[in-house]
Design a protein around this motif. Structure first.
Motif, short mmCIF file in Angstrom:
data_model
loop_
_atom_site.label_atom_id
_atom_site.label_comp_id
_atom_site.label_asym_id
_atom_site.label_seq_id
_atom_site.Cartn_x
_atom_site.Cartn_y
_atom_site.Cartn_z
N LYS A 26 0.83 -1.21 0.00
CA LYS A 26 0.00 0.00 0.00
C LYS A 26 0.86 1.26 0.00
O LYS A 26 0.56 2.23 -0.70
N ARG A 27 1.94 1.25 0.77
CA ARG A 27 2.86 2.39 0.81
C ARG A 27 3.47 2.61 -0.58
O ARG A 27 3.58 3.74 -1.04
N GLY A 28 3.84 1.52 -1.25
CA GLY A 28 4.38 1.63 -2.60
C GLY A 28 3.37 2.20 -3.58
O GLY A 28 3.69 3.04 -4.41
N GLU A 29 2.11 1.74 -3.47
CA GLU A 29 1.05 2.26 -4.34
C GLU A 29 0.84 3.75 -4.09
O GLU A 29 0.68 4.53 -5.03
N LYS A 139 15.77 1.20 -3.48
CA LYS A 139 16.20 1.25 -4.88
C LYS A 139 15.21 2.08 -5.67
O LYS A 139 14.05 2.22 -5.29
N PRO A 140 15.63 2.63 -6.81
CA PRO A 140 14.68 3.39 -7.63
C PRO A 140 13.65 2.46 -8.29
O PRO A 140 13.92 1.28 -8.53
N ILE A 166 12.61 -2.61 -19.69
CA ILE A 166 12.65 -2.14 -18.31
C ILE A 166 13.42 -0.82 -18.29
O ILE A 166 14.56 -0.77 -18.73
N VAL A 167 12.74 0.21 -17.81
CA VAL A 167 13.36 1.54 -17.72
C VAL A 167 13.04 2.14 -16.35
O VAL A 167 12.13 1.69 -15.65
N SER A 168 13.75 3.16 -15.99
CA SER A 168 13.51 3.89 -14.75
C SER A 168 12.13 4.55 -14.81
O SER A 168 11.80 5.21 -15.80
N PHE A 169 11.34 4.37 -13.75
CA PHE A 169 10.02 5.01 -13.70
C PHE A 169 10.17 6.53 -13.72
O PHE A 169 9.45 7.23 -14.42
N GLU A 170 11.14 7.03 -12.99
CA GLU A 170 11.39 8.47 -12.94
C GLU A 170 11.71 9.01 -14.33
O GLU A 170 11.22 10.07 -14.73
#
Length: 185
Positions: A26-29, A139-140, A166-170
């Protein structure tokens, strides 16, 4: 005297999730929702559209005999409720620190494959594209997208896993608005 210690590797096969794993998810969401609202909030307010939010009961709707309308399935697909016109179903995974991407490139990874199947099934159900956002502790966040859906831009770092990139979400959040939304013509 033998001072070697032998661990029983079979003890970990039926390992249960820790008592705080639901809280971690939930914290991640909530973190993903915050990043999306920070990125797109002004655009959505200008369009008088709803913002991103956690999907109530995410992860437990399709395992039961629940009958939902098509609109409800579209709205509550994935872990994150997305605004109308958003191109993706979002599945968020937080933790799962034992997944080793290096090992996945040798024989694949069953748990990772299950996550990708879950988001793909949700995407088919509502006619959107699948996007998995996975963040290990400290981790990012990484984003898994079908390679054919990856925006036409140069990412400094990009990995391929089967038909996924797979790429960085940021870094992905820096893509143009039209990548994420069906734009009015």
């Amino acid at each position: 005297m033998d001072d070697r210690q032998v661990d029983d590797i079979l003890d970990n096969l039926d390992r249960k999730k820790g008592p705080k794993s639901g809280q971690k998810g939930k914290r991640g969401e909530r973190n993903v929702v915050k990043m999306l609202n920070d990125r797109f909030g002004s655009l959505l307010i200008d369009k008088k559209a709803g913002l991103f939010s956690r999907s109530v009961g995410s992860g437990n709707r399709y395992g039961q005999n629940v009958v939902l309308s098509q609109k409800a399935m579209d709205t509550y697909s994935g872990d994150i409720v997305v605004p109308e016109g958003f191109n993706f179903v979002l599945e968020s995974k937080n933790g799962y620190n034992d997944i080793d991407l290096c090992a996945a490139f040798i024989k694949g990874h069953k748990e990772l494959d299950a996550f990708l199947k879950q988001v793909s099934d949700d995407a088919k159900r509502c006619g959107r594209k699948p996007m998995l956002i996975w963040k290990k502790d400290r981790k990012p966040a990484l984003t898994f997208l079908k390679t054919k859906e990856l925006p036409k831009r140069n990412f400094e770092y990009c990995m391929k896993y089967k038909e996924w990139s797979i790429v960085s979400f940021e870094e992905l959040l820096k893509a143009e608005n039209h990548f994420f939304f069906m734009m009015d013509k």
